[in-house]
Design an enzyme around this catalytic site. Structure first.
Site, mmCIF file in Angstrom:
data_model
loop_
_atom_site.group_PDB
_atom_site.id
_atom_site.type_symbol
_atom_site.label_atom_id
_atom_site.label_comp_id
_atom_site.label_asym_id
_atom_site.label_seq_id
_atom_site.Cartn_x
_atom_site.Cartn_y
_atom_site.Cartn_z
ATOM 1 N N LYS A 111 -45.518 50.393 -18.097
ATOM 2 C CA LYS A 111 -46.755 49.778 -18.585
ATOM 3 C C LYS A 111 -47.745 50.866 -18.968
ATOM 4 O O LYS A 111 -47.881 51.879 -18.262
ATOM 5 C CB LYS A 111 -47.328 48.872 -17.498
ATOM 6 N N SER A 185 -51.317 40.852 -16.900
ATOM 7 C CA SER A 185 -51.577 41.763 -18.006
ATOM 8 C C SER A 185 -50.354 42.582 -18.419
ATOM 9 O O SER A 185 -50.393 43.272 -19.433
ATOM 10 C CB SER A 185 -52.705 42.725 -17.614
ATOM 11 N N SER A 209 -50.432 40.006 -12.334
ATOM 12 C CA SER A 209 -50.015 40.591 -13.604
ATOM 13 C C SER A 209 -48.573 41.084 -13.669
ATOM 14 O O SER A 209 -48.100 41.458 -14.734
ATOM 15 C CB SER A 209 -50.955 41.742 -13.979
#
Length: 508
Positions: A111, A185, A209
């Site tokens: 990420k 996210s 997330s």
């Protein structure tokens, strides 16, 4: 050469150009599809057995990224040259009889709020579009020490502040339906795994997330106990609630990754000292004696398809274990604010004051509001005391049951248009409670999401299993027992190089 997602799309000019420019050629297409369909655990075993090489695994992932990432926007940066160079080095080491570790030669995605040395780490924001860290985050270094290859940096909601609909690089698309949200996210990590662009990925989880994208994308995502996995070198959101967790296509894959991720970091103020465990070995423990708790309020307001899938999942679990009973967890609705905006501002205040225009509008509004009316220090301290007491006593709630089970999300993945319209609205309405994830960030407890069904429209539904502090072994064991008793994790989205990407509404 590392390409940002915008540069990558410009270079390829769409799927047709992608096929023409692929350095691996069409002859590899069938083989690469077969190789990328393997789980992380299986490809690691294949490489170790000499049935595949690290270079072949990387090339297979890059080939699919060439074709599908322009449609999915899963990656911000594709680390083609670095990944191939690392694969070549690992293949040479293997020929010499050396193995780095259990992830030797396995491509994974990171990420893009997690630092990677010499490669852009943007947080999904124009503010950091040129930010290149000098060192890897400890969790990345640990995975690479185990032999993992970082193939790219995945898309996310700007600075992890929401559900995946706003990113400077455009929203990631759900491989099961490109008009729908992937969850955030860690939106790009979820999309990349569901589309077989990587074997594993890292996500971060402050209010769900890791688990929300797992639920919406039909994959597995684990939020470990708070402090078990170091988060130093990760752009903070709310440090008191931030976690980093593995995402993959099977429970065993997450266990294998967690073995290399967990560990104490004395320079990380959130890190907890905990004796090292073998989470892969923990998968083999019997679950027949486990007692399951079902917290009633977490089953309120479910979409009908979600309710049906979860009811059927609980019925399966009842046959695998001692059964289930109603269980109560502490309510957090009456507790004072945990000071989230104060922790946002501890990191972002300097940037909001100097470069507010570089934030996406929804995040800028939130941060400017916090700057104009910051939380009182005394209120924040009292909230922290309350949080610490809750975490010290939360395990007492597991009285008469070992683990709790509930839906991950109360709905299936919504349309991106709806989320974007809401995010940019000047008068947003109060959101409905659609997620069961955030209480477990507040509790600091291990929590996993895995597929338990699909809606009538073909969108995945997630089941969440959680336990007391440092009960990852039990959580993973029950999750795998359910996974092996069902076949939901075997379904694949019907991706095609010719599929049309629907336009989404533009933000203000």
């Amino acid at each position: 050469m590392a390409l940002t997602r915008r540069e990558f799309n410009t270079l390829l000019g769409g799927a047709a150009a992608s096929a023409a420019l692929s350095p691996f050629g069409s002859a590899l297409a069938a083989d690469s599809s077969e190789l990328t369909s393997l789980s992380l655990t299986s490809v690691a075993a294949a490489i170790r057995a000499g049935k595949a090489t690290a270079t072949q695994a990387v090339q297979a992932c890059l080939s699919r990224i060439d074709i599908y990432d322009p449609k999915l926007d899963a990656f911000i940066t594709v680390m083609k040259d670095k990944a191939l160079a690392q694969a070549a080095a690992l293949d040479a080491e293997q020929k010499a009889g050396k193995f780095r570790g259990p992830l030797h030669g396995v491509p994974i995605a990171i990420k893009d709020n997690i630092d990677t040395a010499g490669t852009l780490t943007t947080g999904g924001s124009a503010l950091f579009e040129d930010r290149v860290p000098g060192v890897d985050a400890p969790v990345v270094a640990s995975l690479m020490a185990a032999g993992a290859i970082v193939i790219g940096k995945t898309n996310l909601q700007e600075f992890a502040m929401g559900g995946g609909e706003t990113s400077y690089y455009g929203p990631a698309r759900n491989p099961w339906n490109l008009a729908h949200n992937t969850g955030g996210s860690s939106s790009g990590s979820g999309a990349a795994l569901a589309a077989f662009l990587s074997y594993g990925a890292l996500g971060t989880d402050t209010g769900g997330s890791v688990r929300m994208p797992a639920s919406y994308c039909g994959i597995v995502g684990l939020k470990p106990t708070y402090g078990l996995v170091p988060i130093r070198g990760i752009l903070p959101l709310v440090l008191s609630l931030d976690h980093c967790g593995p995402m993959a296509r099977t429970v065993a894959d997450c266990a294998l990754m967690l073995n290399s991720m967990a560990g104490y970091d004395k320079f990380d103020i959130t890190s907890a000292e905990h004796a090292r465990e073998d989470y892969v070995a923990a998968l083999s423990q019997p679950v027949s004696g486990f007692r399951i708790g079902l917290p009633p309020s977490y089953f309120d307001g479910l979409e009908p398809d979600v309710a049906k899938a979860v009811d059927e999942a609980v019925a399966v679990l009842n046959k695998l274990t001692k059964g289930s009973k109603e269980a109560n967890l502490p309510s957090i609705t009456s507790r004072p604010s945990l000071g989230a905006l104060g922790e946002y501002m501890a990191y972002h205040e300097q940037y909001v004051k100097s470069s507010a225009a570089k934030y996406m509008l929804p995040e800028r509004r939130r941060l400017e509001a916090a700057l104009a009316a910051p939380p009182k220090a005394a209120d924040y301290v009292r909230a922290k005391w309350d949080l610490e007491l809750l975490r010290r006593t939360i395990d007492d709630s597991f009285n008469g049951f070992d683990l709790v089970v509930c839906p991950t999300q109360r709905i299936v993945a919504p349309k991106l248009d709806d989320l974007i319209t809401r995010a940019y609205s000047t008068t947003p309405s109060n959101p409905l409670v659609t997620s069961n994830c955030s209480p477990f960030n507040i509790f600091g407890l291990p929590s996993i999401s895995l597929p338990c069904g699909f809606s009538k429209s073909g969108l995945p539904i997630g089941l969440m299993i959680s336990g007391p502090k440092f009960s990852e072994g039990k959580v993973l064991a029950l999750a795998q027992a359910y996974e092996q008793a069902t076949q939901w994790h075997l379904r694949k989205p019907a991706l095609s190089p010719k599929m049309v990407v629907p336009a989404v509404v533009k933000g203000a």
